[in-house]
Design an enzyme around this catalytic site. Structure first.
Site, PDB file in Angstrom:
ATOM      1  N   HIS A  13       3.947   0.960 -18.758  1.00  0.00           N
ATOM      2  CA  HIS A  13       3.491  -0.335 -18.247  1.00  0.00           C
ATOM      3  C   HIS A  13       2.359  -0.920 -19.076  1.00  0.00           C
ATOM      4  CE1 HIS A  13       1.199  -3.110 -15.671  1.00  0.00           C
ATOM      5  NE2 HIS A  13       2.359  -3.382 -15.100  1.00  0.00           N
ATOM      6  N   HIS A  60       9.766   0.305  -7.127  1.00  0.00           N
ATOM      7  CA  HIS A  60       8.962  -0.251  -8.216  1.00  0.00           C
ATOM      8  C   HIS A  60       8.432   0.861  -9.109  1.00  0.00           C
ATOM      9  CE1 HIS A  60       5.165  -2.568  -9.530  1.00  0.00           C
ATOM     10  NE2 HIS A  60       6.184  -3.104 -10.162  1.00  0.00           N
TER      11      HIS A  60
HETATM   12  O1  G3P Z   1       9.141  -6.568 -12.402  1.00  0.00           O
HETATM   13  C1  G3P Z   1       8.302  -6.804 -11.335  1.00  0.00           C
HETATM   14  C2  G3P Z   1       6.915  -6.278 -11.538  1.00  0.00           C
HETATM   15  O2  G3P Z   1       6.973  -4.970 -11.992  1.00  0.00           O
HETATM   16  C3  G3P Z   1       6.113  -7.121 -12.489  1.00  0.00           C
HETATM   17  O3  G3P Z   1       4.787  -6.757 -12.609  1.00  0.00           O
HETATM   18  O4  G3P Z   1       2.910  -5.606 -13.669  1.00  0.00           O
HETATM   19  O5  G3P Z   1       4.181  -4.449 -11.914  1.00  0.00           O
HETATM   20  O6  G3P Z   1       5.176  -4.809 -14.160  1.00  0.00           O
HETATM   21  P1  G3P Z   1       4.248  -5.333 -13.109  1.00  0.00           P
HETATM   22 MG    MG Z   2       7.197  -4.039 -13.913  1.00  0.00          MG
END
Ligand code: G3P
Ligand code: MG
Length: 255
Positions: A59, A17
């Site tokens: 982000h 992630h």
């Molecule tokens: O794509 C999955 C996840 O990354 C979505 O939430 O806020 O971590 O970008 P966020």
């Molecule tokens: Mg994300």
């Protein structure tokens, strides 16, 4: 005409992630390299537009949390952001780690065989521009793979923004899309079909076995974010979840 996307063909079941999970500053080259060092060859990361329309790996729509400074991402041009410090918030060892430009970051991934879930993360009000830009760049970068039907190498675009996904579909319908939803609403299937997504991406905390089975029975792939406990990961895969991303790349290895 390009061969049609055949379905969920990606061999990787675990994605790092934001590139490197919580072991390095998110959405930076240092994070990506940390994930790769641990064997990950599949990542999720976030993409946003700068003031001049240049796509950056980011982000939040504002500075201050991961990027030193103040104001909104959209107050700055891409190269200005690329000169900012996206690493020192995480630790002194990452001082000066830059905000990556999307084309450079994606190009590095492609060159190193890292499969990408590109999350389109529009700054408020810029859904259409962001979705279109990300799709156009992804389609151009992977034109040969798409033409050859090498779908396992082609990135998957995802977004919480249906407007952004509609825009991506307009610009590059051939690049597969996924609709992100924290929790599946009652009309989830209509919404997924409306953007012609191949996959549903959900927060695993709101997923039940019954919902997972319903998504799969409807013919969609199913992806979960952000799974940080190995036992939960095993359970989700047992429900038929196709893949998930994790912040804990130290606890959950690439699968
Ligand atoms: O794509 C999955 C996840 O990354 C979505 O939430 O806020 O971590 O970008 P966020
Ligand atoms: Mg994300």
């Amino acid at each position: 005409m390009s061969p049609a996307f055949p379905g969920w063909v990606y061999p990787q079941r675990v994605l790092a992630h934001r590139g490197g999970g919580t072991l390095a500053p998110e959405n930076t080259m240092a994070g990506l390299l940390e994930g790769m060092r641990r064997g990950f060859r599949a990542i999720e990361y976030d993409i946003m537009l700068a003031r001049d329309g240049v796509a950056v790996v980011m982000h939040d729509p504002y500075l201050g949390r991961t990027v030193a400074g103040a104001g909104n991402v959209f107050d700055y041009d891409g190269l200005e952001l690329a000169a900012m410090d996206a690493g020192s918030w995480f630790g002194r060892a990452f001082d000066g780690e830059p905000v990556p430009l999307f084309v450079e970051y994606a190009g590095f991934c492609k060159a190193h065989g890292v499969w990408m879930n590109m999350e389109i993360k529009p700054a408020p009000g810029y859904d259409i521009e962001t979705g279109g830009t990300v799709a156009r760049i992804a389609a151009a970068m992977f034109a040969d793979e798409i033409a050859a039907g090498r779908w396992a190498e082609v990135p998957l675009l995802s977004s919480f923004s249906e407007l952004a996904l509609e825009s991506a579909r307009e610009v590059a319908p051939e690049v597969p899309r996924a609709l992100l939803m924290s929790e599946l609403p009652p009309d989830w299937e209509r919404r997924v079909r409306a953007v012609e997504a191949v996959a549903v991406h959900v927060n695993h905390r709101h997923l039940t076995r019954e919902l997972a089975e319903a998504v799969k029975a409807a013919g969609f792939a199913l992806f979960c974010y952000t799974v940080n406990e190995p036992a939960r990961a095993r359970a989700l895969l047992g429900w038929g979840v196709d893949a998930f991303c994790t912040d804990r790349i130290d606890l959950i290895g690439p699968g």
